[in-house]
Design a protein around this motif. Structure first.
Motif, PDB file in Angstrom:
ATOM      1  N   ALA A 165       0.821  -1.200   0.000  1.00  0.00           N
ATOM      2  CA  ALA A 165       0.000   0.000   0.000  1.00  0.00           C
ATOM      3  C   ALA A 165       0.860   1.258   0.000  1.00  0.00           C
ATOM      4  N   LYS A 166       0.534   2.170  -0.887  1.00  0.00           N
ATOM      5  CA  LYS A 166       1.252   3.433  -0.916  1.00  0.00           C
ATOM      6  C   LYS A 166       0.634   4.387   0.106  1.00  0.00           C
ATOM      7  N   PRO A 167       1.451   5.152   0.799  1.00  0.00           N
ATOM      8  CA  PRO A 167       0.890   6.096   1.764  1.00  0.00           C
ATOM      9  C   PRO A 167       0.134   7.223   1.062  1.00  0.00           C
ATOM     10  N   THR A 168      -0.817   7.774   1.756  1.00  0.00           N
ATOM     11  CA  THR A 168      -1.491   8.972   1.269  1.00  0.00           C
ATOM     12  C   THR A 168      -0.558  10.164   1.454  1.00  0.00           C
ATOM     13  N   VAL A 169      -0.476  10.994   0.434  1.00  0.00           N
ATOM     14  CA  VAL A 169       0.352  12.199   0.505  1.00  0.00           C
ATOM     15  C   VAL A 169      -0.559  13.393   0.780  1.00  0.00           C
ATOM     16  N   VAL A 170      -0.293  14.087   1.858  1.00  0.00           N
ATOM     17  CA  VAL A 170      -1.087  15.261   2.225  1.00  0.00           C
ATOM     18  C   VAL A 170      -0.213  16.499   2.077  1.00  0.00           C
ATOM     19  N   LEU A 171      -0.656  17.431   1.237  1.00  0.00           N
ATOM     20  CA  LEU A 171       0.085  18.639   0.911  1.00  0.00           C
ATOM     21  C   LEU A 171      -0.442  19.803   1.745  1.00  0.00           C
ATOM     22  N   VAL A 172       0.471  20.529   2.389  1.00  0.00           N
ATOM     23  CA  VAL A 172       0.086  21.623   3.290  1.00  0.00           C
ATOM     24  C   VAL A 172       0.777  22.906   2.829  1.00  0.00           C
ATOM     25  N   HIS A 173      -0.011  23.829   2.306  1.00  0.00           N
ATOM     26  CA  HIS A 173       0.559  25.078   1.811  1.00  0.00           C
ATOM     27  C   HIS A 173       0.876  26.013   2.968  1.00  0.00           C
ATOM     28  N   ASN A 207      -4.690  17.701  12.108  1.00  0.00           N
ATOM     29  CA  ASN A 207      -4.912  16.410  12.764  1.00  0.00           C
ATOM     30  C   ASN A 207      -6.334  15.907  12.517  1.00  0.00           C
ATOM     31  N   SER A 208      -7.306  16.783  12.661  1.00  0.00           N
ATOM     32  CA  SER A 208      -8.701  16.394  12.421  1.00  0.00           C
ATOM     33  C   SER A 208      -8.905  15.971  10.971  1.00  0.00           C
ATOM     34  N   PHE A 209      -8.293  16.697  10.063  1.00  0.00           N
ATOM     35  CA  PHE A 209      -8.367  16.394   8.636  1.00  0.00           C
ATOM     36  C   PHE A 209      -7.819  14.991   8.363  1.00  0.00           C
ATOM     37  N   LEU A 210      -6.671  14.672   8.960  1.00  0.00           N
ATOM     38  CA  LEU A 210      -6.059  13.360   8.755  1.00  0.00           C
ATOM     39  C   LEU A 210      -6.948  12.242   9.272  1.00  0.00           C
ATOM     40  N   LYS A 211      -7.557  12.454  10.431  1.00  0.00           N
ATOM     41  CA  LYS A 211      -8.409  11.419  11.029  1.00  0.00           C
ATOM     42  C   LYS A 211      -9.636  11.123  10.178  1.00  0.00           C
ATOM     43  N   VAL A 212     -10.194  12.157   9.565  1.00  0.00           N
ATOM     44  CA  VAL A 212     -11.428  11.986   8.799  1.00  0.00           C
ATOM     45  C   VAL A 212     -11.154  11.594   7.345  1.00  0.00           C
ATOM     46  N   LYS A 213     -10.118  12.166   6.749  1.00  0.00           N
ATOM     47  CA  LYS A 213      -9.920  12.047   5.311  1.00  0.00           C
ATOM     48  C   LYS A 213      -8.917  10.977   4.882  1.00  0.00           C
ATOM     49  N   THR A 214      -8.181  10.401   5.809  1.00  0.00           N
ATOM     50  CA  THR A 214      -7.163   9.425   5.413  1.00  0.00           C
ATOM     51  C   THR A 214      -7.304   8.120   6.186  1.00  0.00           C
ATOM     52  N   THR A 215      -6.817   7.055   5.563  1.00  0.00           N
ATOM     53  CA  THR A 215      -6.674   5.769   6.230  1.00  0.00           C
ATOM     54  C   THR A 215      -5.283   5.255   5.907  1.00  0.00           C
ATOM     55  N   GLY A 216      -4.680   4.530   6.829  1.00  0.00           N
ATOM     56  CA  GLY A 216      -3.359   3.989   6.574  1.00  0.00           C
ATOM     57  C   GLY A 216      -2.265   5.031   6.725  1.00  0.00           C
ATOM     58  N   PRO A 217      -1.053   4.695   6.264  1.00  0.00           N
ATOM     59  CA  PRO A 217       0.098   5.575   6.451  1.00  0.00           C
ATOM     60  C   PRO A 217      -0.022   6.878   5.659  1.00  0.00           C
ATOM     61  N   VAL A 218       0.658   7.909   6.161  1.00  0.00           N
ATOM     62  CA  VAL A 218       0.580   9.252   5.575  1.00  0.00           C
ATOM     63  C   VAL A 218       1.983   9.847   5.463  1.00  0.00           C
ATOM     64  N   ILE A 219       2.227  10.547   4.374  1.00  0.00           N
ATOM     65  CA  ILE A 219       3.399  11.403   4.226  1.00  0.00           C
ATOM     66  C   ILE A 219       2.907  12.843   4.217  1.00  0.00           C
ATOM     67  N   LEU A 220       3.447  13.668   5.105  1.00  0.00           N
ATOM     68  CA  LEU A 220       3.068  15.081   5.157  1.00  0.00           C
ATOM     69  C   LEU A 220       4.106  15.921   4.421  1.00  0.00           C
ATOM     70  N   VAL A 221       3.613  16.832   3.582  1.00  0.00           N
ATOM     71  CA  VAL A 221       4.475  17.719   2.805  1.00  0.00           C
ATOM     72  C   VAL A 221       4.105  19.160   3.144  1.00  0.00           C
ATOM     73  N   GLY A 222       5.066  19.941   3.625  1.00  0.00           N
ATOM     74  CA  GLY A 222       4.774  21.314   4.028  1.00  0.00           C
ATOM     75  C   GLY A 222       5.666  22.320   3.325  1.00  0.00           C
ATOM     76  N   HIS A 223       5.056  23.405   2.866  1.00  0.00           N
ATOM     77  CA  HIS A 223       5.807  24.508   2.261  1.00  0.00           C
ATOM     78  C   HIS A 223       5.801  25.716   3.194  1.00  0.00           C
ATOM     79  N   SER A 224       6.952  26.325   3.402  1.00  0.00           N
ATOM     80  CA  SER A 224       7.092  27.571   4.154  1.00  0.00           C
ATOM     81  C   SER A 224       6.491  27.428   5.564  1.00  0.00           C
TER      82      SER A 224
END
Length: 277
Positions: free
Chosen positions: A42-50, A91-108
């Motif tokens: 399973a590939k992790p979900t990638v969550v992008l944070v501007h 955190n709330s977004f991750l709990k509701v919108k994702t399942t399984g492993p996550v990679i977080l990507v943050g800019h600035s």
């Protein structure tokens, strides 16, 4: 409609969806339905944070590339109101919108948000920073910025009062001169103008709030540093990345490296995703 009838409809819909996935041989849907049977694949979900003065559209090309490569990609609409509440909202977004492993990507400023948020979600496997602030406990984004570029930063901002603001707080917009010279450097003039018109303000409180225990002390991280960044000087980026033991990739770009080098940054994100599986 009764609760029992609604439940039957939802159950029937789920069965049809599963049947359709099996009939078409959709591996990703099958893995999502039976995560235990294919956990290592399973590939992790990638969550992008501007970050501040940007929005999710700045990740458009990267999102398209990751989706093409089979990743589930989500963009978090960063409120830019308070480091503490922005992180809690993530955190709330991750709990509701994702399942399984996550990679977080943050800019600035988004780098500070993922640093704060990842400490409370064990499903986050890695952090990717793009021209980002990586604070340690007790540090603020504004404090890090002024440590690298001493002086009064207020000249770069138009401060706008907002409803319900704590005393002394305001939303900060970059002036046109500061936006072009420090934030959108290296981009065509028409693109600078478009981004300036759509900039999302950040509050002074969010930039001033001090970080708590940072997630990079327990999670692997990757850092993409723009060598021509005028918002976060390269020396500060390298200092923060080294402290976080990040794997560093440099690109010849300004502060919005994801617009100038989407292929390279996509590669770094996929490297992080592969390394943490």
């Amino acid at each position: 409609m009764s609760r029992t009838a609604r439940s039957r409809r939802l159950t029937a819909a789920a069965v049809l969806l599963l049947a359709g996935s099996l009939a078409t041989g959709t591996g990703a849907a099958d893995a999502a339905t039976h995560p235990s049977t294919n956990h290592t694949q399973a590939k992790p979900t990638v969550v992008l944070v501007h970050g501040a003065w940007a929005d999710g559209a700045s990740f458009g090309s990267i999102q398209a590339r990751l989706t093409h490569d089979g990743y589930t990609v989500l963009t978090f609409a960063n409120p830019l109101k308070s480091l503490r509440t922005d992180s809690a909202d993530l955190n709330s977004f991750l709990k509701v919108k994702t399942t399984g492993p996550v990679i977080l990507v943050g800019h600035s400023y988004g780098g500070a948000v993922i640093t704060e948020a990842a400490t409370t979600d064990p499903r986050v496997r890695g952090l990717v920073y793009i021209d980002a602030f990586v604070p340690d406990q007790g540090e603020s984004v504004l404090g890090l910025a002024t440590s690298a570029t001493p002086g009064d930063p207020s000249a770069a901002f138009d401060a706008v009062p907002y409803a319900g603001a704590p005393a002394g707080d305001a939303e900060l917009y970059l002036t046109k001169g500061a936006f072009d010279a420090t934030f959108a450097t290296g981009l065509p003039k028409n693109q600078q103008q478009d981004l300036f018109a759509r900039q999302e303000p950040v509050t002074l409180g969010a930039l001033s709030q001090k970080a708590t225990a940072p997630a990079w002390k327990t999670l692997p991280s990757w850092y993409v540093a723009g060598t021509d960044d005028k918002s976060i000087p390269l020396a500060l980026q390298q200092k923060m990345a080294t402290r976080a033991h990040s794997q560093v990739t440099t690109v010849k770009a300004g502060h919005l490296a994801m617009l100038q080098h989407p292929a390279t940054i996509t590669h770094v994100i996929e490297e992080a995703a592969t390394s943490t599986r």
